[in-house]
Structures are given as C-alpha cells and as structure tokens.
Design an enzyme around this catalytic site. Structure first.
Site, PDB file in Angstrom:
ATOM      1  N   GLU A 124      -1.140   3.581   6.012  1.00 46.05           N
ATOM      2  CA  GLU A 124      -0.701   3.375   7.402  1.00 46.05           C
ATOM      3  C   GLU A 124      -0.227   4.677   8.039  1.00 46.05           C
ATOM      4  OE1 GLU A 124       0.977   2.686   4.747  1.00 46.05           O
ATOM      5  OE2 GLU A 124       3.146   2.642   5.026  1.00 46.05           O
TER       6      GLU A 124
ATOM      7  N   HIS B  54       0.425   5.588   1.184  1.00 44.40           N
ATOM      8  CA  HIS B  54       0.646   5.015   2.515  1.00 44.40           C
ATOM      9  C   HIS B  54      -0.566   5.198   3.439  1.00 44.40           C
ATOM     10  CE1 HIS B  54       4.922   4.048   2.105  1.00 44.40           C
ATOM     11  NE2 HIS B  54       4.987   5.120   1.340  1.00 44.40           N
TER      12      HIS B  54
ATOM     13  N   CYS C  58       3.679   0.600  -1.374  1.00 46.56           N
ATOM     14  CA  CYS C  58       4.890   1.271  -1.844  1.00 46.56           C
ATOM     15  C   CYS C  58       5.934   0.236  -2.298  1.00 46.56           C
ATOM     16  CB  CYS C  58       5.408   2.194  -0.746  1.00 46.56           C
ATOM     17  SG  CYS C  58       6.537   3.452  -1.342  1.00 46.56           S
TER      18      CYS C  58
END
Lengths: 80, 230
Positions: free
Chosen positions: B205, B203, B86
């Site tokens: 994560e 994302h 990002c």
C-alpha cells in the site's frame, strides 16, 4: 491462590534477545555463564478453586493466549 | 470490488491502505472498528499494519482474540478474501488463520527500507497481475517480521505452492544476504490452504504512486480489483 506462569522459547528456537543480553553481560565483565534465554513471567490470582482445578485453568489460559505454542513452552506453578 | 478495513487501537497503516485502495481500485473501503461485531458484505477484508493493542504480550495476540476477528474468520470460511499486511499478518498467524509466527527480527532492530520480493505464485487473485518470479520493490517497516514455522509446516507450504513472496536481491537471487529479518527460507508472505488469505510483512500500500515509493505494490490492488470486482 496464585498461578505463577513461566513462558519460555522452545529449545531450538533462536532467541536473539537472550543472545543480546548475554553479550551485554559479558561486556560488563560477567564471563562465567553459557547461553542466556529470555522469557516471560506472569502471575494470576485465582480464587474459589481447588489447586488442581486452578492448575488446569491456568494451563488452558496458556494454551489459548498466554503462550504461542508454535515457539513457546509454558510452566504453571500454583502457590496456595 | 467492495472492501472493508479493520481498524484496531494502534493500527497506523490503515490510512495508507485506504488511499491505496482508492487509487488502485477507485473505491474507498468500509472502515470497521475493532469493537464492531458485524462486517458489511464485501469481497475483500484488509487487516492493516500498525501496533494493535501496543503489541502487548506478543505482536498480534490481543487483536487475534477480538470480536471482529471472529467475524473475519467466519467470512474467510465462506470464501471472502483476506489480506493481512505487517501487523495484519501477525494477527492472522496468532488467530491460527495462517500457520507459523512472526518473531523479533534477528538483528533486534526495527527495519524500515525498500526490499526486493520475488513473486513465487501468481495463480491467485492477489498476485495475478505479476509475472511468475517477477522481482518487485516495496518497503518493509517492522521489528517483528522474522517468519518462523517448523520444518514440516515449511515443507507443506512449499509443496502446496503457498509461499507467495520471498525476500531476494534486485536480480531475483534468494539467499541469506537478502533476508532482512531472519525469516525461514526468506519468506515474506504466505497463503492459507484454500488460497483466499494472504499474509505478508512488506507494505504494497506504500508503493502505489509513481512519485512516492514507486509502483511495486499497485498490481496487487489492481489484480484483486479485477479478480474480485463486480
């Protein structure tokens, strides 16, 4: 003196913000205009330099940071 | 695998990333503050998501010129792997470590939702735990994820097998209807020439726990760990 710098999107790069501004202007009744392109205006005080040196200095600033030349053009004007 | 995460003023996905690395790799990363000038010896450097320096001037542009990014560049040139998520992707393009630029989303809105991604290249430490052309579900959360590069650069990316991930439908169909932000050729993530830097807008994560956000991102961390772990 002052460096007056315009940073604008290159021709051919879509400008959704400019488009949205254009829509808003038409919604307000302004209809006698074409495309809207949005950019940035930056003023930088530069001292103790000749006009020519100040121009090159400001252009180097644009190349390094102020403009992303992948998508943006810049224009430097020096006001004595 | 030893990793380090760079934290800028305005980073906000760093803690998610620390959790993900801990969960998937079993080892927490070193946290490196943006003003630091040295990095520990690591196998992986992560630049997390967020709004470094308040997105002043252009997204990622301020962070790209911070002292720690010079250090990241030096390590990357030595072959250390770098993952930019990002805002991290935006910073890597502004630092010229990846080509192109991330522009404002074509609909001008901040988009926060799950998307499907197609794995376009899996012969690398980042994506080796995915099958080629596997469809993965992970979230995006950004306002400036509209990947732009000129046609020559895009062709170079295609020909060099450097497109990592593309936005697609749940069936893997890559078309404009499944492009959330206007990215050229539905690009969601790319590699540098050497293949040791991956920048991506989604994302992973935030998709490492079955009970929250799914598991679409977990193989990325496991892949890195098995490829780079000692």
């Amino acid at each position: 003196m002052k460096a007056k710098i315009h940073v604008t999107l290159k021709n051919g790069v879509l400008d959704p913000q400019g488009k949205a501004v254009g829509h808003a202007l038409r919604a307000l009744g302004f209809d006698q205009f074409g495309e809207v392109r949005q950019g940035k205006y930056i003023e930088i005080d530069i001292n103790d330099m000749t006009e020519n040196a100040a121009r090159h200095y400001a252009e180097a600033m644009c190349d390094k940071l102020l403009a992303n030349t992948v998508i943006e053009d810049f224009d430097v004007e020096i006001e004595p | 695998m030893k990793s380090a995460i760079i934290v800028f003023p305005g980073s906000n996905r760093d803690r998610d990333m620390i959790m993900a690395l801990k969960t998937a790799v079993g080892r927490a990363p070193f946290q490196v503050w943006h003003g630091d000038t040295e990095l520990p010896e690591v196998d992986l450097i992560v630049i997390p998501g967020g709004f470094s320096y308040g997105d002043y001037l252009r997204v990622g542009s301020m962070a790209a010129h911070s002292p720690i990014i010079r250090e990241v560049r030096t390590h990357a040139e030595k072959g250390v792997h770098v993952l930019g998520i990002c805002n991290g992707f935006q910073i890597l393009t502004e630092a010229d470590m990846l080509p192109g630029v991330l522009m404002r989303n074509s609909n001008l809105k901040f988009i926060c939702k799950d998307v499907h991604l197609k794995v376009e290249q899996n012969k690398n430490p980042f994506l080796n735990k995915y099958d080629l052309f596997q469809v993965v579900r992970v979230p995006i959360a950004h306002r400036d994820g509209n990947y732009f590069a000129d046609e020559t650069t895009l062709d170079e990316l295609e020909d060099g097998g450097r497109i990592a991930l593309r936005y697609c439908g749940s069936d893997g169909d890559v078309n404009p209807a499944h492009n959330p932000n206007g990215s050229r050729r539905n690009i969601a993530g790319i590699f540098n020439k050497r293949g040791n830097i991956l920048g991506m807008m989604p994302h992973p994560e935030d998709a490492v726990e079955g009970y929250f956000g799914g598991l679409g991102g977990k193989p990325l961390f496991e892949g890195l760990s098995s490829a780079l772990g000692k």
